[in-house]
Scaffold this motif. Structure first.
Motif, PDB file in Angstrom:
ATOM      1  N   UNK A 375      -1.516   3.615  37.782  1.00  0.00           N
ATOM      2  CA  UNK A 375      -1.763   2.324  38.412  1.00  0.00           C
ATOM      3  C   UNK A 375      -0.848   2.116  39.618  1.00  0.00           C
ATOM      4  N   UNK A 376       0.357   2.654  39.544  1.00  0.00           N
ATOM      5  CA  UNK A 376       1.300   2.551  40.663  1.00  0.00           C
ATOM      6  C   UNK A 376       1.263   3.785  41.554  1.00  0.00           C
ATOM      7  N   UNK A 377       1.000   4.956  40.935  1.00  0.00           N
ATOM      8  CA  UNK A 377       0.999   6.225  41.674  1.00  0.00           C
ATOM      9  C   UNK A 377      -0.316   6.941  41.360  1.00  0.00           C
ATOM     10  N   UNK A 378      -1.397   6.652  42.084  1.00  0.00           N
ATOM     11  CA  UNK A 378      -2.685   7.292  41.794  1.00  0.00           C
ATOM     12  C   UNK A 378      -2.613   8.824  41.822  1.00  0.00           C
ATOM     13  N   UNK A 379      -1.698   9.359  42.649  1.00  0.00           N
ATOM     14  CA  UNK A 379      -1.581  10.820  42.768  1.00  0.00           C
ATOM     15  C   UNK A 379      -1.023  11.479  41.509  1.00  0.00           C
ATOM     16  N   UNK A 380      -0.565  10.674  40.550  1.00  0.00           N
ATOM     17  CA  UNK A 380      -0.009  11.243  39.327  1.00  0.00           C
ATOM     18  C   UNK A 380      -1.039  12.104  38.598  1.00  0.00           C
ATOM     19  N   UNK A 381      -2.305  11.847  38.846  1.00  0.00           N
ATOM     20  CA  UNK A 381      -3.376  12.640  38.226  1.00  0.00           C
ATOM     21  C   UNK A 381      -3.428  14.062  38.781  1.00  0.00           C
ATOM     22  N   UNK A 382      -2.800  14.326  39.929  1.00  0.00           N
ATOM     23  CA  UNK A 382      -2.821  15.668  40.510  1.00  0.00           C
ATOM     24  C   UNK A 382      -2.175  16.696  39.575  1.00  0.00           C
ATOM     25  N   UNK A 383      -1.270  16.238  38.692  1.00  0.00           N
ATOM     26  CA  UNK A 383      -0.604  17.146  37.759  1.00  0.00           C
ATOM     27  C   UNK A 383      -1.598  17.815  36.813  1.00  0.00           C
ATOM     28  N   UNK A 384      -2.775  17.223  36.653  1.00  0.00           N
ATOM     29  CA  UNK A 384      -3.756  17.715  35.691  1.00  0.00           C
ATOM     30  C   UNK A 384      -4.635  18.823  36.256  1.00  0.00           C
ATOM     31  N   UNK A 385      -4.246  19.396  37.391  1.00  0.00           N
ATOM     32  CA  UNK A 385      -4.980  20.533  37.938  1.00  0.00           C
ATOM     33  C   UNK A 385      -4.673  21.829  37.190  1.00  0.00           C
ATOM     34  N   UNK A 386      -3.607  21.822  36.381  1.00  0.00           N
ATOM     35  CA  UNK A 386      -3.257  22.998  35.568  1.00  0.00           C
ATOM     36  C   UNK A 386      -2.974  22.520  34.139  1.00  0.00           C
ATOM     37  N   UNK A 387      -2.895  23.466  33.214  1.00  0.00           N
ATOM     38  CA  UNK A 387      -2.590  23.116  31.829  1.00  0.00           C
ATOM     39  C   UNK A 387      -1.178  22.550  31.708  1.00  0.00           C
ATOM     40  N   UNK A 388      -1.014  21.665  30.754  1.00  0.00           N
ATOM     41  CA  UNK A 388       0.320  21.148  30.445  1.00  0.00           C
ATOM     42  C   UNK A 388       1.190  22.279  29.919  1.00  0.00           C
ATOM     43  N   UNK A 389       2.508  22.135  30.050  1.00  0.00           N
ATOM     44  CA  UNK A 389       3.414  23.222  29.681  1.00  0.00           C
ATOM     45  C   UNK A 389       4.468  22.813  28.662  1.00  0.00           C
ATOM     46  N   UNK A 390       4.964  23.819  27.949  1.00  0.00           N
ATOM     47  CA  UNK A 390       6.079  23.626  27.018  1.00  0.00           C
ATOM     48  C   UNK A 390       7.357  23.316  27.791  1.00  0.00           C
ATOM     49  N   UNK A 391       7.535  24.005  28.906  1.00  0.00           N
ATOM     50  CA  UNK A 391       8.618  23.699  29.842  1.00  0.00           C
ATOM     51  C   UNK A 391       7.995  23.685  31.228  1.00  0.00           C
ATOM     52  N   UNK A 392       8.752  23.245  32.217  1.00  0.00           N
ATOM     53  CA  UNK A 392       8.173  23.154  33.547  1.00  0.00           C
ATOM     54  C   UNK A 392       9.210  23.036  34.641  1.00  0.00           C
ATOM     55  N   UNK A 393       8.733  23.095  35.860  1.00  0.00           N
ATOM     56  CA  UNK A 393       9.606  23.010  37.032  1.00  0.00           C
ATOM     57  C   UNK A 393      10.332  21.671  37.069  1.00  0.00           C
ATOM     58  N   UNK A 394       9.633  20.602  36.657  1.00  0.00           N
ATOM     59  CA  UNK A 394      10.260  19.281  36.649  1.00  0.00           C
ATOM     60  C   UNK A 394      11.309  19.167  35.556  1.00  0.00           C
ATOM     61  N   UNK A 395      11.157  19.941  34.469  1.00  0.00           N
ATOM     62  CA  UNK A 395      12.113  19.862  33.357  1.00  0.00           C
ATOM     63  C   UNK A 395      13.418  20.572  33.703  1.00  0.00           C
ATOM     64  N   UNK A 396      13.351  21.681  34.433  1.00  0.00           N
ATOM     65  CA  UNK A 396      14.574  22.428  34.737  1.00  0.00           C
ATOM     66  C   UNK A 396      15.264  21.903  35.994  1.00  0.00           C
ATOM     67  N   UNK A 397      14.539  21.126  36.806  1.00  0.00           N
ATOM     68  CA  UNK A 397      15.138  20.572  38.015  1.00  0.00           C
ATOM     69  C   UNK A 397      15.336  19.063  37.946  1.00  0.00           C
ATOM     70  N   UNK A 398      14.893  18.453  36.858  1.00  0.00           N
ATOM     71  CA  UNK A 398      15.060  17.020  36.697  1.00  0.00           C
ATOM     72  C   UNK A 398      15.618  16.691  35.334  1.00  0.00           C
ATOM     73  N   UNK A 399      15.331  15.482  34.865  1.00  0.00           N
ATOM     74  CA  UNK A 399      15.793  15.039  33.557  1.00  0.00           C
ATOM     75  C   UNK A 399      14.637  14.384  32.821  1.00  0.00           C
TER      76      UNK A 399
END
Length: 452
Positions: A375-399
């Protein structure tokens, strides 16, 4: 020219520190190889074959250190570099021990390798400390100028001030001050951050910084990250950037699936003792169910049942979906340990085997939380272009409590830069992230999501 000379010397210092450390580690291994392992090998090796074994150790250590980002000695925090170097030493020893067993045609004693790892771990810590102290003496924190246009970037400046050894926030300036003042302030700074400014102004300032050789950091827009994965093409006698915008192609999806299956099988085998101990701990804690299933979203917005080890008391979300808080009373005593080291996520390897998830990819969100973000960030749906992951780039570079917009930008970076090698690097970085306490830090008590 003076700025360029300083940067070149700085890189030379870092290269010398890394090469010296790698050389000393290799010498220690060569000593153990010659003294302990060569005598137990039945078929004598030639000098060239001995050199190959020693060279392989050096190459493996170099590759693991680079993969874990442990080669920025002096530049990065001591504990971060030490963890990277230590993990690289352990991984190198595991691989080299397997090679020695193959050469010896049977099992050989492993304690000499363990002994040199212990010695090297302490030596590496001392070396990194010395280099870091010397580096900060040679290169004190640099002045960072923040240029913004709309809202004052308070969150970004807070993060800069937390990195006091590397940068310190000297000034902030709004683009309304005018081009002349902006240029003068930029020339007085060591580096600038261009934060959320219009394309026209940003392009002009980037070119100015480029011409004068001044380091420029830019907070990227979503379109910038999409273009990072664009392909260079030559059409109509002019260079163009082609952005295909379809996520991974069929070849990438096949190779990723093969990698997922292999990694999930190996992961389940290696972590089965940990899962067993965790299951016993959960049962002993409150007698409730061991596993917890939760609906999450994966590629294309498809819902699936994600499996976790239960870390909260039963019926913890009667009041609705929300992220875990920093001091969440819903988390059980054993759950705090499971969440601290992300052990509760291990059953998702079964989701990987079923094809619902990948080992590496954007972390799956609950539909209620994803809808609120979109609702605030419509582009958030772009993450769904690939399968969800057990770990990810956002997990190792963020919190865990990183803002959804920051996570989105990191996830798009992964999608557009995807490669098997990147997956392997993220798995290596994940080992390091498991040790960092801030990686599992919850949201504030008054937050239901990570939205601020």
């Amino acid at each position: 020219m003076k700025r360029r000379t300083g940067r070149d010397f700085k890189h030379l210092v870092m290269f010398g520190a890394n090469f010296t450390l790698l050389l000393l580690e290799t010498v220690l291994f060569a000593t153990v190889w010659i003294v302990y392992y060569l005598p137990v090998i039945k078929d004598p090796l030639s000098p060239l074959e001995n050199a190959i074994v020693i060279g392989l150790y050096m190459l493996l250590q170099f590759m693991f250190v680079r993969g874990l980002g442990g080669n920025r000695i002096g530049y990065r925090r001591i504990i971060e570099m030490w963890l990277s170097q230590t993990i690289a030493l352990i991984l190198t020893s595991i691989v080299i021990y397997a090679e020695i067993c193959i050469i010896a045609r049977g099992y050989v004693i492993f304690w000499p390798l363990v002994a040199i790892d212990i010695v090297e771990v302490f030596f590496v810590l001392a070396w990194i400390y010395i280099v870091r102290v010397a580096y900060l003496q040679l290169y004190p924190p640099r002045d960072m100028l923040v240029i913004y246009e709309r809202a004052y970037p308070e969150d970004l400046i807070t993060k800069i001030n937390l990195s006091k050894d590397e940068f310190h926030h000297c000034k902030s300036i709004n683009t309304e001050e005018g081009k002349e003042i902006l240029h003068r302030r930029i020339l007085e700074a060591d580096a600038v951050i261009l934060s959320d400014i219009t394309d026209e102004t940003r392009n002009s300032l980037i070119k100015f910084c480029y011409y004068h050789g001044i380091r420029a950091y830019v907070t990227p827009k979503i379109s910038d990250l999409i273009l990072r994965g664009a392909e260079d093409v030559q059409l109509f006698y002019t260079p163009l950037l082609l952005s295909r915008n379809h996520g991974l192609n069929i070849e990438q999806r096949v190779e990723k699936r093969v990698f997922d299956l292999a990694a999930a099988v190996v992961g389940l085998i290696l972590t089965s003792p940990v899962l067993l101990i965790a299951a016993i701990g959960i049962k002993c804690c409150d007698g409730g169910p061991i596993f917890y299933r939760q609906e999450r979203l994966t590629r294309g917005g498809v819902a699936f049942q994600m499996i976790k080890l239960r870390s909260m008391y039963e019926n913890a979300e009667v009041g609705g979906a929300r992220l875990a808080a920093k001091h969440d009373s819903r988390v059980t005593p054993i759950g705090k340990i499971l969440r601290r080291f992300h052990i509760d996520e291990l059953p998702q390897l079964v989701n990987v085997l079923k094809g619902e998830m990948s080992v590496v990819g954007p972390r799956p969100e609950r539909k209620e939380i994803a809808d609120e973000y979109m609702r605030s960030i419509p582009e958030f749906a772009y993450r769904l272009k690939v399968k969800a992951g057990l770990t990810g780039y956002a997990q190792v570079n963020g919190k865990y409590n990183s803002t959804p917009y920051d996570k989105l930008k990191l996830d798009i970076t992964y999608i557009e830069q995807y490669s098997i090698w990147m997956d392997i690097k993220i798995l290596l970085w994940t080992i390091k992230a498991l040790i960092r306490s801030e990686s599992s830090e919850g949201v504030d008590e008054d937050q239901k999501t990570a939205m601020k």
